[in-house]
Design a protein around this motif. Structure first.
Motif, PDB file in Angstrom:
ATOM      1  N   ALA A 211       1.118  -1.203  -0.031  1.00 19.55           N
ATOM      2  CA  ALA A 211       0.035  -0.552  -0.250  1.00 19.55           C
ATOM      3  C   ALA A 211       0.599   1.435   0.005  1.00 19.55           C
ATOM      4  O   ALA A 211       0.110   2.671  -0.364  1.00 19.55           O
ATOM      5  CB  ALA A 211      -1.065  -0.231   1.446  1.00 19.55           C
ATOM      6  N   GLY A 212       1.992   1.003   0.658  1.00 14.39           N
ATOM      7  CA  GLY A 212       3.085   2.420  -0.036  1.00 14.39           C
ATOM      8  C   GLY A 212       3.091   2.397   1.853  1.00 14.39           C
ATOM      9  O   GLY A 212       4.341   3.687   1.836  1.00 14.39           O
ATOM     10  N   GLY A 213       2.515   2.113   3.048  1.00 15.84           N
ATOM     11  CA  GLY A 213       3.029   2.706   4.225  1.00 15.84           C
ATOM     12  C   GLY A 213       2.704   3.750   3.999  1.00 15.84           C
ATOM     13  O   GLY A 213       2.136   4.804   3.827  1.00 15.84           O
ATOM     14  N   LEU A 227      -4.250   5.209   5.576  1.00 13.16           N
ATOM     15  CA  LEU A 227      -4.041   4.543   5.070  1.00 13.16           C
ATOM     16  C   LEU A 227      -4.404   3.146   4.898  1.00 13.16           C
ATOM     17  O   LEU A 227      -4.680   2.115   3.942  1.00 13.16           O
ATOM     18  CB  LEU A 227      -3.114   4.269   6.352  1.00 13.16           C
ATOM     19  CG  LEU A 227      -2.200   2.680   6.675  1.00 13.16           C
ATOM     20  CD1 LEU A 227      -1.126   2.886   5.926  1.00 13.16           C
ATOM     21  CD2 LEU A 227      -1.213   2.397   7.367  1.00 13.16           C
ATOM     22  N   ALA A 228      -5.941   2.988   5.338  1.00 12.58           N
ATOM     23  CA  ALA A 228      -7.199   2.163   5.011  1.00 12.58           C
ATOM     24  C   ALA A 228      -7.318   2.250   4.140  1.00 12.58           C
ATOM     25  O   ALA A 228      -7.448   1.450   3.162  1.00 12.58           O
ATOM     26  CB  ALA A 228      -7.981   2.520   5.819  1.00 12.58           C
ATOM     27  N   ARG A 229      -7.627   3.866   3.235  1.00 15.50           N
ATOM     28  CA  ARG A 229      -7.849   3.727   1.893  1.00 15.50           C
ATOM     29  C   ARG A 229      -7.030   3.218   1.060  1.00 15.50           C
ATOM     30  O   ARG A 229      -6.631   2.524   0.001  1.00 15.50           O
ATOM     31  CB  ARG A 229      -8.279   5.287   1.589  1.00 15.50           C
ATOM     32  CG  ARG A 229      -9.086   5.637   2.379  1.00 15.50           C
ATOM     33  CD  ARG A 229      -9.398   6.923   2.102  1.00 15.50           C
ATOM     34  NE  ARG A 229     -10.982   7.736   2.634  1.00 15.50           N
ATOM     35  CZ  ARG A 229     -11.701   8.436   3.143  1.00 15.50           C
ATOM     36  NH1 ARG A 229     -10.101   9.462   2.534  1.00 15.50           N
ATOM     37  NH2 ARG A 229     -12.425   9.021   2.978  1.00 15.50           N
ATOM     38  N   ALA A 230      -5.184   3.217   1.156  1.00 17.06           N
ATOM     39  CA  ALA A 230      -4.459   3.408   0.390  1.00 17.06           C
ATOM     40  C   ALA A 230      -3.999   1.563   0.318  1.00 17.06           C
ATOM     41  O   ALA A 230      -3.430   0.936  -0.648  1.00 17.06           O
ATOM     42  CB  ALA A 230      -2.550   3.601   0.516  1.00 17.06           C
ATOM     43  N   VAL A 231      -4.079   0.795   1.293  1.00 17.15           N
ATOM     44  CA  VAL A 231      -4.603  -0.516   1.458  1.00 17.15           C
ATOM     45  C   VAL A 231      -5.820  -1.172   0.854  1.00 17.15           C
ATOM     46  O   VAL A 231      -5.380  -2.030   0.188  1.00 17.15           O
ATOM     47  CB  VAL A 231      -5.171  -1.222   3.260  1.00 17.15           C
ATOM     48  CG1 VAL A 231      -5.445  -2.812   2.901  1.00 17.15           C
ATOM     49  CG2 VAL A 231      -3.725  -0.665   4.006  1.00 17.15           C
ATOM     50  N   ARG A 233      -6.716   0.553  -1.931  1.00 20.64           N
ATOM     51  CA  ARG A 233      -6.634   0.126  -3.354  1.00 20.64           C
ATOM     52  C   ARG A 233      -5.898  -0.155  -3.928  1.00 20.64           C
ATOM     53  O   ARG A 233      -5.380  -0.494  -4.972  1.00 20.64           O
ATOM     54  CB  ARG A 233      -6.047   2.081  -3.257  1.00 20.64           C
ATOM     55  CG  ARG A 233      -6.994   3.211  -4.046  1.00 20.64           C
ATOM     56  CD  ARG A 233      -6.660   4.504  -3.798  1.00 20.64           C
ATOM     57  NE  ARG A 233      -5.153   4.646  -3.145  1.00 20.64           N
ATOM     58  CZ  ARG A 233      -6.219   5.772  -2.266  1.00 20.64           C
ATOM     59  NH1 ARG A 233      -7.012   6.380  -1.664  1.00 20.64           N
ATOM     60  NH2 ARG A 233      -4.222   6.327  -0.991  1.00 20.64           N
ATOM     61  N   SER A 234      -4.467  -0.974  -2.900  1.00 20.39           N
ATOM     62  CA  SER A 234      -3.660  -2.282  -2.988  1.00 20.39           C
ATOM     63  C   SER A 234      -4.715  -3.230  -3.159  1.00 20.39           C
ATOM     64  O   SER A 234      -3.673  -4.234  -3.678  1.00 20.39           O
ATOM     65  CB  SER A 234      -2.481  -1.785  -1.949  1.00 20.39           C
ATOM     66  OG  SER A 234      -2.918  -2.159  -1.001  1.00 20.39           O
TER      67      SER A 234
END
Length: 368
Positions: A211-213, A227-231, A233-234
């Motif tokens: 996710a890019g951390g 961060l939850a959204r990045a997870v 998206r990945s």
């Protein structure tokens, strides 16, 4: 037909009850053989780091556990306290890091969290904990077990909130239990449908890297939700859990501290002032206006309308009671003050946007 006016309150309270039943609950007395890294970012936390760190050192059921602590430019002796607590507990399990200042365009907490995650690159699971959180002895093992058994990449076990702000703090849990479809949030790949609480996060390390951390959310004041959204998206999955049996969080010790804490982030929660205004007006109509309507209709002799308004108020209180029961909060008499809670929340939202416009938002001595 006048009683049909109660449908919005009935639907929202029923949704709160359903979510309370569906809310994931970590198992008790769990064990995990995975390598878990507990990550604790600190900036001027001398007054409350000791109980937090002692609770991390007391974890059981996690034989492969390393605690990473990052001192983020503290000026109050925080690092000295960490060393003393670690030494008293045979501190081979504690790694104390000295943080670097955030580069331009990045905020302090996500930068500190990224440094901690980089130090724990070989762990299977990362568990981010704030200094105002105290974990029960088996909390980490229970949360990691739920992470794996539920097939989740990021788990947010919401602690029991204590400290100042009995009017406002319970609205955190109440809001997502009332308005967020929990199971749909877990299944949906949409990043916009995400919630998380940064007080305590548990995340698979591989999913975190994918996710890019925190580097991917370094400029975000709501880095937990981003961060939850990045997870998502990945391609990962996220979930909320009832963390009250496992953790407590004393977020604020005074009203002033609470007001400043909310000011730094509420402006970001709604996107635009127009959206924030619409949400606040809707909440005021649903939850603050019924007691006023009861008084008005009673004085004007409209007993039927007054009864409907009284039922609307009671349903709003009922939703708060359900939320408190599900998240370890205080039900009585706090729930009776739901209209006042919503009114104060509206004021905090307006104050946040006003301070943002003036460029006067700061936190921990840094501009936001």
């Amino acid at each position: 037909m006048i009683w049909l006016a109660l449908l919005p309150w009935v639907a929202l309270t029923a949704h709160t009850a359903v979510n309370a039943l569906l809310l994931r609950r970590p198992p008790r007395d769990a064990q995990t053989g995975e390598h878990v890294a507990l990550l604790l970012p600190l900036r001027n936390e001398a007054a409350r780091v000791t109980p937090c760190l002692e609770s991390l050192l007391a974890q059981r059921g996690v034989p492969h556990l390393t605690i990473y602590v990052l001192d983020d430019g503290s000026t109050d002796g925080t690092a000295d306290i960490v060393r003393a607590v670690a030494e008293a507990a045979a501190g081979h399990r504690v790694v104390l890091l000295t943080g670097t200042p955030p580069p331009p365009g990045r905020l302090g907490k996500p930068h500190a969290c990224q440094q901690l995650a980089d130090a724990a690159a070989d762990a299977d699971v990362l568990s981010f904990v704030d200094a105002d959180v105290v974990l029960a002895p088996g909390a980490v093992a229970s949360a990691v077990t739920l992470l794996r058994t539920a097939g989740i990449d990021l788990l947010s076990p919401y602690p029991r909130i204590t400290g100042a702000g009995r009017l406002v703090q319970p609205l955190l849990q109440w809001s997502w239990l009332t308005f967020l479809p929990l199971r749909a949030m877990e299944r949906s790949p949409r990043p916009s449908l995400a919630a998380a609480g940064g007080q305590w996060l548990v995340i698979d390390n591989a999913a975190y890297r994918k996710a890019g951390g925190h580097a991917a959310v370094g400029a975000e004041i709501l880095e937990d939700i981003e961060l939850a959204r990045a997870v998502k998206r990945s391609g990962g999955r996220i979930a909320l859990a009832a963390g009250a049996p496992l953790a407590t969080c004393r977020m604020y010790d005074s009203w002033r501290e609470l007001a400043d804490g909310y000011a730094k982030s509420l402006w970001r929660s709604f996107g635009t002032p127009v959206a924030a205004g619409a949400v606040v007006v809707l909440l005021l109509l649903l939850y603050a206006s019924p007691p006023l309507a009861v008084a008005f209709f009673a004085l004007t002799g409209s007993s039927g309308a007054a009864s409907v308004a009284l039922c609307a108020y009671a349903l709003g209180v009922g939703g708060r009671v359900i939320s408190a029961a599900a998240t370890g909060g205080r039900s009585w008499p706090d729930a009776l003050a739901q209209p006042a809670s919503i009114a104060v929340f509206g004021w905090l939202v307006a104050r946040s946007f006003l301070l943002r416009r003036r460029g006067a938002l700061t936190w921990r001595g840094r501009p936001v």
